[in-house]
Design a protein around this motif. Structure first.
Motif, PDB file in Angstrom:
ATOM      1  N   ARG A   1      54.528  74.363  64.408  1.00 33.05           N
ATOM      2  CA  ARG A   1      54.053  73.170  65.096  1.00 33.05           C
ATOM      3  C   ARG A   1      53.879  73.407  66.578  1.00 33.05           C
ATOM      4  O   ARG A   1      53.483  72.505  67.302  1.00 33.05           O
ATOM      5  CB  ARG A   1      55.043  72.013  64.867  1.00 33.05           C
ATOM      6  CG  ARG A   1      55.080  71.604  63.429  1.00 33.05           C
ATOM      7  CD  ARG A   1      56.158  70.613  63.104  1.00 33.05           C
ATOM      8  NE  ARG A   1      55.887  70.059  61.782  1.00 33.05           N
ATOM      9  CZ  ARG A   1      55.138  68.999  61.547  1.00 33.05           C
ATOM     10  NH1 ARG A   1      54.596  68.345  62.545  1.00 33.05           N
ATOM     11  NH2 ARG A   1      54.940  68.579  60.319  1.00 33.05           N
ATOM     12  N   ASP A   2      54.250  74.585  67.048  1.00 37.87           N
ATOM     13  CA  ASP A   2      54.073  74.855  68.479  1.00 37.87           C
ATOM     14  C   ASP A   2      53.374  76.193  68.679  1.00 37.87           C
ATOM     15  O   ASP A   2      53.232  76.983  67.735  1.00 37.87           O
ATOM     16  CB  ASP A   2      55.433  74.842  69.194  1.00 37.87           C
ATOM     17  CG  ASP A   2      56.377  75.843  68.581  1.00 37.87           C
ATOM     18  OD1 ASP A   2      56.204  77.037  68.842  1.00 37.87           O
ATOM     19  OD2 ASP A   2      57.266  75.435  67.790  1.00 37.87           O
TER      20      ASP A   2
ATOM     21  N   LEU B   1      46.639  71.394  69.865  1.00 40.81           N
ATOM     22  CA  LEU B   1      47.742  70.992  68.982  1.00 40.81           C
ATOM     23  C   LEU B   1      48.061  69.518  69.169  1.00 40.81           C
ATOM     24  O   LEU B   1      48.304  68.793  68.202  1.00 40.81           O
ATOM     25  CB  LEU B   1      48.993  71.826  69.281  1.00 40.81           C
ATOM     26  CG  LEU B   1      49.059  73.196  68.613  1.00 40.81           C
ATOM     27  CD1 LEU B   1      50.277  73.965  69.098  1.00 40.81           C
ATOM     28  CD2 LEU B   1      49.098  73.040  67.100  1.00 40.81           C
TER      29      LEU B   1
ATOM     30  N   ARG C   1      46.106  63.828  63.094  1.00 40.34           N
ATOM     31  CA  ARG C   1      46.597  64.312  61.790  1.00 40.34           C
ATOM     32  C   ARG C   1      45.620  65.294  61.151  1.00 40.34           C
ATOM     33  O   ARG C   1      45.185  65.148  60.011  1.00 40.34           O
ATOM     34  CB  ARG C   1      46.850  63.146  60.827  1.00 40.34           C
ATOM     35  CG  ARG C   1      47.931  62.238  61.296  1.00 40.34           C
ATOM     36  CD  ARG C   1      48.114  61.070  60.372  1.00 40.34           C
ATOM     37  NE  ARG C   1      49.112  60.176  60.904  1.00 40.34           N
ATOM     38  CZ  ARG C   1      50.416  60.347  60.764  1.00 40.34           C
ATOM     39  NH1 ARG C   1      50.882  61.368  60.092  1.00 40.34           N
ATOM     40  NH2 ARG C   1      51.280  59.497  61.284  1.00 40.34           N
TER      41      ARG C   1
ATOM     42  N   TYR D   1      48.384  75.192  61.423  1.00 44.08           N
ATOM     43  CA  TYR D   1      49.178  74.035  61.834  1.00 44.08           C
ATOM     44  C   TYR D   1      48.928  72.907  60.850  1.00 44.08           C
ATOM     45  O   TYR D   1      47.759  72.688  60.502  1.00 44.08           O
ATOM     46  CB  TYR D   1      48.772  73.570  63.244  1.00 44.08           C
ATOM     47  CG  TYR D   1      49.306  72.189  63.595  1.00 44.08           C
ATOM     48  CD1 TYR D   1      50.584  72.044  64.119  1.00 44.08           C
ATOM     49  CD2 TYR D   1      48.544  71.050  63.347  1.00 44.08           C
ATOM     50  CE1 TYR D   1      51.087  70.784  64.397  1.00 44.08           C
ATOM     51  CE2 TYR D   1      49.047  69.780  63.630  1.00 44.08           C
ATOM     52  CZ  TYR D   1      50.317  69.660  64.148  1.00 44.08           C
ATOM     53  OH  TYR D   1      50.825  68.415  64.411  1.00 44.08           O
ATOM     54  N   PRO D   2      49.864  72.175  60.362  1.00 50.00           N
ATOM     55  CA  PRO D   2      51.286  72.206  60.722  1.00 50.00           C
ATOM     56  C   PRO D   2      52.148  73.059  59.770  1.00 50.00           C
ATOM     57  O   PRO D   2      53.317  73.245  60.045  1.00 50.00           O
ATOM     58  CB  PRO D   2      51.682  70.735  60.611  1.00 50.00           C
ATOM     59  CG  PRO D   2      50.798  70.197  59.535  1.00 50.00           C
ATOM     60  CD  PRO D   2      49.522  70.987  59.555  1.00 50.00           C
TER      61      PRO D   2
ATOM     62  N   ARG E   1      47.775  66.773  66.291  1.00 52.31           N
ATOM     63  CA  ARG E   1      48.934  65.942  65.958  1.00 52.31           C
ATOM     64  C   ARG E   1      48.518  64.470  65.931  1.00 52.31           C
ATOM     65  O   ARG E   1      48.803  63.748  64.990  1.00 52.31           O
ATOM     66  CB  ARG E   1      50.023  66.179  67.012  1.00 52.31           C
ATOM     67  CG  ARG E   1      51.420  65.882  66.549  1.00 52.31           C
ATOM     68  CD  ARG E   1      52.431  66.426  67.542  1.00 52.31           C
ATOM     69  NE  ARG E   1      52.432  67.876  67.608  1.00 52.31           N
ATOM     70  CZ  ARG E   1      52.416  68.579  68.739  1.00 52.31           C
ATOM     71  NH1 ARG E   1      52.386  67.965  69.904  1.00 52.31           N
ATOM     72  NH2 ARG E   1      52.419  69.885  68.710  1.00 52.31           N
ATOM     73  N   ARG E   2      47.789  64.057  66.984  1.00 49.99           N
ATOM     74  CA  ARG E   2      47.332  62.656  67.081  1.00 49.99           C
ATOM     75  C   ARG E   2      46.415  62.294  65.925  1.00 49.99           C
ATOM     76  O   ARG E   2      46.536  61.237  65.339  1.00 49.99           O
ATOM     77  CB  ARG E   2      46.567  62.460  68.393  1.00 49.99           C
ATOM     78  CG  ARG E   2      47.437  62.006  69.547  1.00 49.99           C
ATOM     79  CD  ARG E   2      46.598  61.410  70.649  1.00 49.99           C
ATOM     80  NE  ARG E   2      45.508  62.273  71.080  1.00 49.99           N
ATOM     81  CZ  ARG E   2      45.634  63.257  71.982  1.00 49.99           C
ATOM     82  NH1 ARG E   2      46.802  63.487  72.532  1.00 49.99           N
ATOM     83  NH2 ARG E   2      44.610  64.002  72.325  1.00 49.99           N
TER      84      ARG E   2
END
Ligand code: C2E
Length: 614
Positions: free
Chosen positions: A313-314, A201, A208, A308-309, A205-206
């Motif tokens: 998000r977790d 995750l 995208r 995700y997303p 996130r980093r």
């Protein structure tokens, strides 16, 4: 640098005796072919005499041969670049050069035992040297004394200690592996899955990017486990695990949550549909037969997908949402996948609340039975009643079984509820008998799970005994799909029920996939034609044909045919032609509470077909 080759077969040394001689020193001594090979020794430093003494003593070693490469301490940098060694003998009197050599060695050559031959320093220096990698320490002066086999012992001990360390490291690795893997399938376990998902995750996130979590639950696994035993269940899980692994990429993960639940992480997807593709791939992989114990099994999975997303998000949210979507897939009958949708959350909450209050309902005795009369079409006589459970919810009023039976099934609450229904229906039948109302039979529904449990006949026998009801006055209704889930096992359970003397009806007939070969062998007494055919009987000629065919088939198998959900007089008339034996439906009466149905059963009130529906 010199290279001394020492022949392998050595006579036994007189100097090494007892345990030392027989110590199992395997590291570096066994070659790829499994045969002992010379121990590769890197001898660093020392005078020419010392090198001579050492090689001589190694030649005389009792159990193994050595291949010695000697180098100066100053040449260590270049010497270690391409050597692979099993053991290092480092001769250095000064602590400084000894430490420097140890550090270079560790960086360049890796893990191996080191015997340091030097001047015995104080304990602090010794401790430092050991910490930097010296496995054994002996004095330089002791080399010269041929009567004391200190060098040989130091070598043996160093190798032994190194070996122990190696084993310890391996044991730790195994321990770490076990802590992160499921022992049955060797897939990463729940903890490892969570840790990996957290890591992926952060990456997603980093960068995208999107990732998908799949929540997978095997369909009918519990059935296989219950009926064929845990050993077969375990083997099936192992086979499923290896098929799942083959469906995902190296960068993805297939993990086992426990039981028959698995998770997949698809580390990098371009769009949600990529996850659907993998879900389909999984279904195809699972659709191939599983060959266990010489028999073939089939399974499928219900798969929920969260992305995700968009869906979370977790870790917690994504897993929870994939789980909710999985339940939806299961609700569609299994063998399929569903993406998470936001409104599923509300439904999941509702379900949870329902489950909680269902647990309480059993304790608080909020259930009642309603009874629907069943009428012999030819004589118009009431042959019996079907017991249908109702939940009198203190706030929500009457809740119908279609809403809570599936939840009770999934949670196992059906066991207690089913036992209550059975006991209560038997008790009521006896009470009617005592009032002079003798019915051919009182019918009770058995859910798939109740039926799957081992020996349903035993549960029935106890209920009959407790109530004091004759077995022939009880009819057990089991849906066609429940029976056909595992027809072989069903055959046995049905035979046991029949041996007791109870009657058995196949409910909702026509909606499942009956194997006619089995149907012929099932020791049943009645087929109940599903109400969906009756509803459209007069509109859809195909349904009319199916209904007629079921009646004909029932008769040719020596069974009675009962039509459910008959709402109109016209439907009733239609059913006469093929000779349908019994009917049940609103045209005569809906299911009624005991005080309302009793006057009909006693003949106090007549049951007249309703003409309002046409
Ligand atoms: N449209 C229509 N429907 C009619 C008519 N006559 C009767 N019905 C309804 O059709 C259902 C017949 O029961 P089922 O097929 O065994 O279907 C039952 C049965 O499968 C299950 N069920 C009910 N009670 C129990 C129970 O005690 N244990 C178990 N395991 N399942 C139960 O729940 C299902 C639904 O029960 P109910 O809601 O009571 O719904 C009953 C009944 O009220 C009609 O003329 N038209």
């Amino acid at each position: 640098m010199s290279d001394v080759i020492v022949p392998f077969e050595r006579p036994q040394s007189e100097e090494l005796t007892g345990a030392d001689r027989n110590a199992p020193l395997n590291i570096g001594v066994v070659g790829a072919d499994g045969r002992p090979r010379p121990v590769r020794v890197l001898l660093i430093g020392g005078t020419t005499d010392e090198v001579g003494v050492i090689t001589g003593r190694l030649e005389a070693h009792a159990q193994r041969s050595f291949r010695v490469q000697a180098t100066d301490i100053g040449e260590l940098d270049s010497a270690t670049e391409e050597v692979s060694v099993d053991l290092v003998l480092l001769i250095a009197s000064e602590v400084g050069p000894a430490l420097a050599s140890l550090r270079i060695l560790r960086q360049r050559v890796g893990e191996f035992p080191v015997v340091l031959i030097g001047e015995p320093g104080d304990w602090q220096q010794r401790e430092l040297l050991v910490r930097e990698g010296a496995t054994e320490l002996i004095g330089r002066a002791e080399l010269a004394d041929p009567g004391v086999p200190l060098l040989e012992r130091a070598i043996d001990w160093a190798v032994e200690r190194h070996e122990l360390q190696h084993e310890l490291r391996r044991a730790r690795e195994v321990g770490r592996h076990l802590a992160h893997h499921d022992t049955l399938t060797n897939l990463p376990n729940r903890q490892a899955f969570r840790a990996r998902l957290r890591q992926l995750l952060a990456q997603a996130r980093r960068n995208r990017r999107q990732l998908a979590v799949l929540f997978l639950d095997l369909d009918r696994f519990k059935h296989i486990n219950d009926t064929l035993g845990h050993a077969v269940g375990d083997r099936l899980l192992q086979e499923v695990a290896s098929r799942l692994k083959s469906c995902v990429r190296e960068s993805d993960m297939a993990a086992r949550r426990g039981g028959d639940e698995f998770n997949l992480i698809l580390a990098d997807i371009r769009r949600g549909q990529d996850a659907a593709r993998v879900a389909r791939k999984v279904q195809t992989a699972l659709a191939k037969p599983f060959k266990l114990d010489g028999a073939e099994f089939y399974t499928s999975a219900s798969i929920g997908i969260s992305v995700y997303p968009a869906d979370g998000r977790d870790v917690e949210t994504l897993v929870k949402h994939a789980d909710i979507a999985m339940y939806q897939a299961k609700g569609q009958g299994g063998g399929t996948h569903r993406f998470f949708l936001p409104n599923m959350n509300d439904r999941a909450l509702e379900r949870l609340e329902l489950e909680q209050s269902l647990r309480l309902a059993i304790e608080r005795q909020e259930f009642r039975l309603h009874y629907q009369p069943r009428i012999d079409l030819e004589s118009g006589r009431i042959t019996g009643v079907e017991a249908l459970v109702r939940w009198q919810h203190p706030d929500l009023g009457t809740i119908h079984p279609d809403e809570f039976i599936p939840v009770a099934e999934e949670t196992g609450l059906i066991d207690g509820l089913g036992a209550w229904v059975l006991g209560e229906a038997c008790r009521q039948a006896v009470e009617w008998r005592e009032q002079g109302i003798v019915l051919d039979s009182v019918a009770v529904n058995f859910s798939a799970r109740q039926f799957r449990r081992q020996r349903p006949a035993e549960v029935v026998r106890r209920a009959l005994e407790k109530a004091g009801l004759e077995p022939g006055r009880l009819e057990i209704e089991i849906t066609e799909s429940a029976v056909m889930q595992d027809a072989g096992v069903a055959l046995e359970s049905l035979a046991e029920l029949r041996a007791l003397g109870v009657q058995v009806a196949i409910d909702d007939f026509g909606t499942g996939y009956s194997s006619l070969a089995y149907l012929k062998r099932f020791p049943i007494t009645k087929l109940k034609i599903d109400k969906t055919f009756i509803r459209t009987l007069l509109i859809d000629p195909k349904d009319a044909a199916i209904t007629e065919a079921i009646v004909a088939m029932a008769h040719s198998l020596g069974l009675r045919a009962c039509a459910e959900g008959v709402e109109t007089r016209k439907q009733l008339e239609f059913l006469r032609a093929p000779g349908c034996d019994e009917v049940q439906g609103y045209v005569f009466s809906p299911p009624l509470p005991v005080e309302q149905v009793t006057p009909y059963l006693s003949g106090e009130r007549a049951l007249i077909p309703d003409t309002t529906g046409g």
